[in-house]
Write a protein that holds these residues in place. Structure first.
Motif, PDB file in Angstrom:
ATOM      1  N   VAL A 586       6.282  -1.551  -7.802  1.00 35.27           N
ATOM      2  CA  VAL A 586       6.262  -1.008  -6.439  1.00 35.27           C
ATOM      3  C   VAL A 586       5.926   0.482  -6.440  1.00 35.27           C
ATOM      4  O   VAL A 586       5.283   0.974  -5.521  1.00 35.27           O
ATOM      5  CB  VAL A 586       7.617  -1.255  -5.750  1.00 35.27           C
ATOM      6  CG1 VAL A 586       7.650  -0.626  -4.377  1.00 35.27           C
ATOM      7  CG2 VAL A 586       7.877  -2.752  -5.648  1.00 35.27           C
ATOM      8  N   PHE A 587       6.342   1.193  -7.502  1.00 36.83           N
ATOM      9  CA  PHE A 587       6.139   2.644  -7.513  1.00 36.83           C
ATOM     10  C   PHE A 587       5.046   3.052  -8.510  1.00 36.83           C
ATOM     11  O   PHE A 587       5.088   4.149  -9.054  1.00 36.83           O
ATOM     12  CB  PHE A 587       7.450   3.352  -7.834  1.00 36.83           C
ATOM     13  CG  PHE A 587       8.509   3.117  -6.801  1.00 36.83           C
ATOM     14  CD1 PHE A 587       8.445   3.739  -5.572  1.00 36.83           C
ATOM     15  CD2 PHE A 587       9.551   2.241  -7.040  1.00 36.83           C
ATOM     16  CE1 PHE A 587       9.403   3.508  -4.615  1.00 36.83           C
ATOM     17  CE2 PHE A 587      10.514   2.003  -6.085  1.00 36.83           C
ATOM     18  CZ  PHE A 587      10.444   2.637  -4.861  1.00 36.83           C
ATOM     19  N   ASP A 588       4.082   2.146  -8.755  1.00 39.78           N
ATOM     20  CA  ASP A 588       2.968   2.457  -9.654  1.00 39.78           C
ATOM     21  C   ASP A 588       2.081   3.527  -9.004  1.00 39.78           C
ATOM     22  O   ASP A 588       1.432   3.289  -7.986  1.00 39.78           O
ATOM     23  CB  ASP A 588       2.159   1.175  -9.914  1.00 39.78           C
ATOM     24  CG  ASP A 588       1.091   1.390 -10.970  1.00 39.78           C
ATOM     25  OD1 ASP A 588       0.672   2.546 -11.155  1.00 39.78           O
ATOM     26  OD2 ASP A 588       0.681   0.409 -11.601  1.00 39.78           O
ATOM     27  N   ARG A 589       2.035   4.700  -9.627  1.00 40.16           N
ATOM     28  CA  ARG A 589       1.330   5.825  -8.996  1.00 40.16           C
ATOM     29  C   ARG A 589      -0.181   5.608  -8.946  1.00 40.16           C
ATOM     30  O   ARG A 589      -0.830   5.941  -7.959  1.00 40.16           O
ATOM     31  CB  ARG A 589       1.632   7.115  -9.761  1.00 40.16           C
ATOM     32  CG  ARG A 589       3.035   7.619  -9.528  1.00 40.16           C
ATOM     33  CD  ARG A 589       3.226   8.978 -10.157  1.00 40.16           C
ATOM     34  NE  ARG A 589       4.583   9.447  -9.938  1.00 40.16           N
ATOM     35  CZ  ARG A 589       5.056  10.573 -10.418  1.00 40.16           C
ATOM     36  NH1 ARG A 589       4.278  11.348 -11.125  1.00 40.16           N
ATOM     37  NH2 ARG A 589       6.299  10.937 -10.193  1.00 40.16           N
ATOM     38  N   GLU A 590      -0.722   5.063 -10.042  1.00 44.02           N
ATOM     39  CA  GLU A 590      -2.174   4.890 -10.070  1.00 44.02           C
ATOM     40  C   GLU A 590      -2.616   3.869  -9.021  1.00 44.02           C
ATOM     41  O   GLU A 590      -3.591   4.090  -8.286  1.00 44.02           O
ATOM     42  CB  GLU A 590      -2.608   4.437 -11.468  1.00 44.02           C
ATOM     43  CG  GLU A 590      -2.494   5.544 -12.510  1.00 44.02           C
ATOM     44  CD  GLU A 590      -3.012   5.083 -13.859  1.00 44.02           C
ATOM     45  OE1 GLU A 590      -3.577   3.982 -13.921  1.00 44.02           O
ATOM     46  OE2 GLU A 590      -2.835   5.831 -14.837  1.00 44.02           O
ATOM     47  N   ARG A 591      -1.874   2.772  -8.962  1.00 44.39           N
ATOM     48  CA  ARG A 591      -2.236   1.761  -7.957  1.00 44.39           C
ATOM     49  C   ARG A 591      -2.011   2.304  -6.558  1.00 44.39           C
ATOM     50  O   ARG A 591      -2.763   2.006  -5.628  1.00 44.39           O
ATOM     51  CB  ARG A 591      -1.396   0.497  -8.161  1.00 44.39           C
ATOM     52  CG  ARG A 591      -1.834  -0.323  -9.356  1.00 44.39           C
ATOM     53  CD  ARG A 591      -1.176  -1.668  -9.356  1.00 44.39           C
ATOM     54  NE  ARG A 591      -1.639  -2.525  -8.283  1.00 44.39           N
ATOM     55  CZ  ARG A 591      -1.097  -3.692  -7.973  1.00 44.39           C
ATOM     56  NH1 ARG A 591      -0.068  -4.128  -8.663  1.00 44.39           N
ATOM     57  NH2 ARG A 591      -1.565  -4.422  -6.987  1.00 44.39           N
ATOM     58  N   ARG A 592      -0.972   3.092  -6.427  1.00 42.49           N
ATOM     59  CA  ARG A 592      -0.694   3.681  -5.107  1.00 42.49           C
ATOM     60  C   ARG A 592      -1.835   4.597  -4.698  1.00 42.49           C
ATOM     61  O   ARG A 592      -2.274   4.593  -3.556  1.00 42.49           O
ATOM     62  CB  ARG A 592       0.632   4.439  -5.175  1.00 42.49           C
ATOM     63  CG  ARG A 592       0.959   5.245  -3.945  1.00 42.49           C
ATOM     64  CD  ARG A 592       1.377   4.366  -2.789  1.00 42.49           C
ATOM     65  NE  ARG A 592       2.710   3.822  -2.972  1.00 42.49           N
ATOM     66  CZ  ARG A 592       3.357   3.156  -2.026  1.00 42.49           C
ATOM     67  NH1 ARG A 592       2.781   2.930  -0.853  1.00 42.49           N
ATOM     68  NH2 ARG A 592       4.556   2.674  -2.247  1.00 42.49           N
ATOM     69  N   GLN A 593      -2.351   5.370  -5.668  1.00 38.89           N
ATOM     70  CA  GLN A 593      -3.457   6.276  -5.354  1.00 38.89           C
ATOM     71  C   GLN A 593      -4.694   5.463  -4.965  1.00 38.89           C
ATOM     72  O   GLN A 593      -5.402   5.798  -4.008  1.00 38.89           O
ATOM     73  CB  GLN A 593      -3.748   7.157  -6.584  1.00 38.89           C
ATOM     74  CG  GLN A 593      -4.767   8.245  -6.335  1.00 38.89           C
ATOM     75  CD  GLN A 593      -4.337   9.202  -5.234  1.00 38.89           C
ATOM     76  OE1 GLN A 593      -3.192   9.633  -5.215  1.00 38.89           O
ATOM     77  NE2 GLN A 593      -5.220   9.486  -4.300  1.00 38.89           N
ATOM     78  N   ALA A 594      -4.924   4.376  -5.725  1.00 40.45           N
ATOM     79  CA  ALA A 594      -6.082   3.526  -5.409  1.00 40.45           C
ATOM     80  C   ALA A 594      -5.912   2.909  -4.019  1.00 40.45           C
ATOM     81  O   ALA A 594      -6.884   2.788  -3.252  1.00 40.45           O
ATOM     82  CB  ALA A 594      -6.223   2.432  -6.463  1.00 40.45           C
ATOM     83  N   ASP A 595      -4.690   2.538  -3.689  1.00 31.78           N
ATOM     84  CA  ASP A 595      -4.425   1.960  -2.378  1.00 31.78           C
ATOM     85  C   ASP A 595      -4.702   2.987  -1.280  1.00 31.78           C
ATOM     86  O   ASP A 595      -5.323   2.672  -0.252  1.00 31.78           O
ATOM     87  CB  ASP A 595      -2.970   1.493  -2.337  1.00 31.78           C
ATOM     88  CG  ASP A 595      -2.643   0.760  -1.056  1.00 31.78           C
ATOM     89  OD1 ASP A 595      -3.224  -0.322  -0.837  1.00 31.78           O
ATOM     90  OD2 ASP A 595      -1.822   1.262  -0.270  1.00 31.78           O
ATOM     91  N   GLU A 596      -4.256   4.208  -1.518  1.00 33.13           N
ATOM     92  CA  GLU A 596      -4.488   5.260  -0.524  1.00 33.13           C
ATOM     93  C   GLU A 596      -5.986   5.539  -0.382  1.00 33.13           C
ATOM     94  O   GLU A 596      -6.489   5.714   0.735  1.00 33.13           O
ATOM     95  CB  GLU A 596      -3.749   6.548  -0.924  1.00 33.13           C
ATOM     96  CG  GLU A 596      -2.239   6.453  -0.842  1.00 33.13           C
ATOM     97  CD  GLU A 596      -1.759   6.284   0.592  1.00 33.13           C
ATOM     98  OE1 GLU A 596      -2.488   6.683   1.507  1.00 33.13           O
ATOM     99  OE2 GLU A 596      -0.674   5.705   0.789  1.00 33.13           O
ATOM    100  N   ASP A 597      -6.669   5.569  -1.527  1.00 27.70           N
ATOM    101  CA  ASP A 597      -8.120   5.805  -1.474  1.00 27.70           C
ATOM    102  C   ASP A 597      -8.815   4.678  -0.714  1.00 27.70           C
ATOM    103  O   ASP A 597      -9.725   4.920   0.095  1.00 27.70           O
ATOM    104  CB  ASP A 597      -8.689   5.901  -2.891  1.00 27.70           C
ATOM    105  CG  ASP A 597      -8.205   7.150  -3.608  1.00 27.70           C
ATOM    106  OD1 ASP A 597      -7.701   8.057  -2.913  1.00 27.70           O
ATOM    107  OD2 ASP A 597      -8.313   7.211  -4.851  1.00 27.70           O
ATOM    108  N   GLY A 598      -8.392   3.443  -1.001  1.00 31.25           N
ATOM    109  CA  GLY A 598      -8.979   2.307  -0.301  1.00 31.25           C
ATOM    110  C   GLY A 598      -8.728   2.390   1.191  1.00 31.25           C
ATOM    111  O   GLY A 598      -9.621   2.094   2.006  1.00 31.25           O
ATOM    112  N   ALA A 599      -7.519   2.820   1.563  1.00 31.56           N
ATOM    113  CA  ALA A 599      -7.199   2.939   2.978  1.00 31.56           C
ATOM    114  C   ALA A 599      -8.067   4.001   3.637  1.00 31.56           C
ATOM    115  O   ALA A 599      -8.560   3.822   4.760  1.00 31.56           O
ATOM    116  CB  ALA A 599      -5.722   3.288   3.139  1.00 31.56           C
ATOM    117  N   ARG A 600      -8.258   5.104   2.918  1.00 37.78           N
ATOM    118  CA  ARG A 600      -9.111   6.166   3.480  1.00 37.78           C
ATOM    119  C   ARG A 600     -10.543   5.672   3.647  1.00 37.78           C
ATOM    120  O   ARG A 600     -11.204   5.928   4.665  1.00 37.78           O
ATOM    121  CB  ARG A 600      -9.069   7.404   2.588  1.00 37.78           C
ATOM    122  CG  ARG A 600      -7.909   8.340   2.923  1.00 37.78           C
ATOM    123  CD  ARG A 600      -8.093   9.683   2.239  1.00 37.78           C
ATOM    124  NE  ARG A 600      -7.936   9.589   0.807  1.00 37.78           N
ATOM    125  CZ  ARG A 600      -6.764   9.647   0.179  1.00 37.78           C
ATOM    126  NH1 ARG A 600      -5.674   9.811   0.891  1.00 37.78           N
ATOM    127  NH2 ARG A 600      -6.682   9.540  -1.123  1.00 37.78           N
TER     128      ARG A 600
END
Lengths: 653, 160
Positions: A586-600
């Motif tokens: 749940v707190f995977d930073r790299e995946r979180r960053q990719a998710d944020e990038d995808g959202a942007r």
């Protein structure tokens, strides 16, 4: 229906099992005792004494005593066992008492029996304890056992609670007896000699010498007349015993015979230390409801009636009485100086009067314990007081907090009320720093630090004895099945922070600072850290609870497919009971960053689509005009093409 | 595409006047040099010439198309009459036969009809293409909004 435990408890010290259905009355010296069985026949008989939740066992003694000590119920181990109500309890395993209590055999002991069966064997036991830098502090008739007539007595267990916790005022020096029962401290071996002296007196006369007197009356009598006179008034005893006991009950611990000296009773009897009797006044001074004739009793009266004492100190009544009634100009001058300083304070606070009384008592009798707002405490008894205060006594909590938060104890120790400067115990320094740190749970942390064997005081864990983090995690695993909201409240957070190694302490500070929306995040991360650090096995119910708790975390991911996959993955991981991969997922930073990038990117793409749709609608009319123009151009081009073809046809032969 | 400006309309009028002037001069010159062919030719091209005078489309597109279609249709009769007729009367008889005039004028009509119908066809084709594009865009947008949990409300399109 009593609660049932999820796991079977291992034997205590690897071999003792406790049977809580077989209580042993009187064997525990006032605390519940049960039969402890061992498969090893060489172990002999043992009992298990239950520890109270608010009375910390004497861990130092349990660690230092490794071998059997004659004539003493020697501790053989300690640990968790089943409680009678089906929950958990903490037991101290001791050798079993050899026979009934000496108090159960009402008889007058002869002088010879007292020396051979009581004095000498007990002196040997005390000598052994003294060599280990330990005291017993529980010598009283209902904690001393007799195997058979003519046999030496055996001292009962004294390790299950704070030192002298259950000692009646009769068996303690007045300075110890006036302290809160749990705050009498380790004391010195001379305190055991004192209690042994009172025990011998009781056995010699076959009864308690102060029967019918309250504790306050006993303390006052001891202070006013001296301990030996107070307890032996009206009694007729042989001269040998009188001489011996008068030495053992001396007011100054240094004047009492040592255990080594007691092995030779004649030498102990012959040891006389000159001490001047306390000065007495012909005219009494009244403090509250007490009339006092000497300085020691005055100190006790001031301790009992603080408000009246403040009035008498400030209006000079006490210093006048000391100077004129008692003829002690030196002490009177010191008291006047304290009162003058108090009057000249430009900005007095709510502790000014309490400080005045504290220092006045210390001046009147330097052997007095720390007296603060009607509570007397020995510096090394703070942990016991803290345990009772935190779990039971709201007033004591505020007093203990004040003592720690405002350096009362350290100043009292450092300034040396008796002119001697005493070191501040490291535990006191640590607790002071915790309480003064401003943490909302500083007191709780201090309590858990000072009492390592006491369980977590959270009401949800009332049927368990949770003393360390692995046990806490297992308990939380059971609680998680029915828990809806947060499992780690402020109390449990303080417990975790206190019972973790200092190096890891900082890991959990964020948990204490978190509130509201972010609490679930800190809570989940803390549990993950704890399971990894302490290598606790699978926690499937806690993992299932974490899945529910992590829902906000899963929902915070932007991509729907990722959320759905994550939720399914969490369910799979929860079955294994390992929190680390769940939290890491749940707190995977790299995946979180990719998710944020995808959202942007998605936002940008949607903005482009919106712009194109708007452009389509906007250009509808203009497009029709342009289309007309282009169509005329096309038709013109077609006409030109036809013209060229016809011209070529006309020109060509 | 920006709407035509007032400046552009004025320049269009000047061009039209210039074209008319040149056409009048050319016709006058041809009348002077060869009046027997010019008059029937004017009759044949009359719809285009009239269109030239009344056309308000930018660049005289309609008149251009009509004249080019008429010219293409008139090439054959004029070539045959150029070597066969003599005198105004003879050329009028040869060139201004009803079928010839009808064919040339029908060419003008065809040019006009094409000029009117092609935009309609183009519009229909463009609308179908844009409708498909809009549907694709809206589907893509809905998928993105659903997948990434974006704001459901689309930007309000401006209507022209």
């Amino acid at each position: 229906m009593p609660p049932t435990l999820s796991t079977a408890l291992p034997p205590i010290a690897g071999r003792f099992t406790v049977d809580p259905t077989k209580p042993l009355p009187d064997a525990g010296g006032g605390l519940p005792a049960f039969l402890a069985a061992s498969p090893n026949a060489a172990d002999g008989g043992h009992i298990a004494i239950a520890v109270a939740r608010d009375a910390s066992p004497r861990l130092d003694a349990l660690h230092r005593i490794r071998d059997h000590i004659d004539n003493l119920m020697t501790p053989s181990g300690h640990g968790l066992g089943p409680a009678a109500d089906g929950g958990e309890a903490y037991y101290i395993i001791c050798t079993a008492p050899p026979g009934p209590l000496v108090s159960a055999v009402p008889q007058r002991w002869s002088e010879k029996a007292l020396v051979e069966q009581v004095l000498k064997p007990t002196a040997r036991t005390l000598l052994t304890l003294q060599s280990m830098r330990l005291t017993h502090r529980a010598i009283r008739p209902d904690n001393v056992f007799l195997e058979a007539p003519g046999q030496p007595i055996t001292l009962g267990a004294a390790w299950t609670g704070p030192p002298a916790m259950l000692q009646p005022a009769l068996f303690e020096t007045p300075y110890s007896a006036m302290c809160a029962p749990v705050a009498r401290g380790e004391g010195v071996i001379a305190d055991d000699v004192y209690a042994l002296g009172v025990l011998m007196l009781c056995l010699a006369i076959g009864k308690s010498p102060c029967a019918g007197m309250t504790d306050d009356e006993i303390i006052r009598a001891k202070l006013e007349y001296g301990s030996f006179v107070a307890v032996s008034r009206g009694l007729r005893m042989p001269g040998f015993l009188t001489d011996l006991l008068s030495g053992m009950l001396a007011e100054d611990p240094d004047h009492r015979p040592s255990p080594q000296l007691l092995l030779d009773p004649n030498a102990a009897r012959a040891r006389r230390v000159a001490s001047s009797p306390p000065r007495r006044s012909h005219d009494p001074l009244t403090i509250g409801d007490m009339q006092v004739f000497d300085a020691r009793t005055l100190a006790f009266a001031m301790f009992r009636s603080e408000r009246r004492a403040v009035q008498a100190l400030r209006n000079g009544a006490i210093s006048d009485w000391l100077r004129r009634g008692l003829g002690n100009a030196g002490v009177a001058q010191q008291i006047e100086e304290l009162a003058r300083r108090r009057r000249s304070e430009t900005r007095p606070d709510i502790r000014s009067d309490a400080k005045l009384v504290m220092w006045a008592i210390a001046v009147l009798d330097p052997r007095m314990p720390l007296c603060w707002r009607g509570l007397a405490v020995r510096p090394d008894g703070m942990e016991g007081l803290m345990a009772v205060a935190v779990q039971q006594d709201v007033r004591a909590v505020s007093i203990v907090y004040e003592i720690f938060a405002h350096d009362v104890l350290s100043v009292w120790l450092a300034r040396g009320a008796d002119g001697r400067t005493r070191p501040v115990p490291p535990a006191v320094t640590l607790c002071q720093s915790l309480v003064q740190s401003g943490l909302p749970d500083g007191m709780l942390r201090a309590f858990y630090l000072m009492n390592p064997l006491l369980p977590c005081a959270d009401p949800a864990l009332a049927d368990r004895w949770v003393i360390d983090v692995p046990a806490l995690l297992r308990a939380l695993d059971d609680l998680a099945a029915t828990a809806k909201e947060a499992l780690i409240n402020d109390g449990i957070a303080a417990f975790i922070a206190a019972r973790c190694h200092n190096e890891w302490d900082r890991l959990f500070d964020p948990l204490l600072d978190q509130t509201g929306a972010d609490l679930w995040q800190a809570e989940a991360k803390t549990l993950r850290q704890l399971q990894a650090i302490y290598r606790v096995g699978p926690l499937p119910q806690l993992a299932a609870w974490v899945v529910r708790r992590l829902r906000p975390g899963v929902e915070s991911w932007r991509n729907r497919t990722t959320r759905q996959e994550m939720a399914a993955r969490l369910q799979d991981l929860a079955r294994a009971g390992d929190l680390r991969p769940m939290i890491d997922l749940v707190f995977d930073r790299e995946r979180r960053q990719a998710d944020e990038d995808g959202a942007r990117s998605a936002i940008d793409e949607v903005a482009g689509i919106d712009a194109e749709l708007a452009a389509i609608a906007d250009n509808n009319l203009l497009r029709s005009r342009g289309m007309r123009h282009s169509s005329t151009t096309m038709v013109g081009g077609l006409g030109l093409s036809l013209l060229i073809v016809h011209l070529l046809g006309a020109v060509a032969p | 595409m920006k709407p035509p400006t007032v400046q552009k309309t004025r320049s269009g009028g000047v061009v039209r006047a210039l074209v008319c002037l040149l056409l009048a001069l050319g016709t006058g010159a041809m009348l002077a040099l060869s009046p027997d062919l010019t008059v029937p030719l004017v009759v044949l091209l009359l719809p285009g010439l009239v269109t030239l005078l009344i056309d308000r489309s930018p660049g005289l597109g309609l008149a251009r198309a009509v004249l080019l279609f008429q010219a293409a249709a008139a090439i054959g009769p004029v070539q045959r009459a150029f070597y066969a007729c003599a005198g105004l009367h003879g050329c009028m008889e040869q060139l201004c036969r009803p079928m010839t005039v009808l064919a040339v004028w029908l060419a003008a009509a065809a040019a006009w009809a094409l000029t009117e119908l092609v935009p309609v066809g183009l519009r229909v084709w463009q609308d179908a293409r844009l409708r498909t594009r809009r549907t694709d865009l809206q589907a893509r947008r809905a998928a993105l909004v659903s997948e990434w949990g974006l704001d459901e409300a689309p930007a309000e399109p401006r209507r022209g």
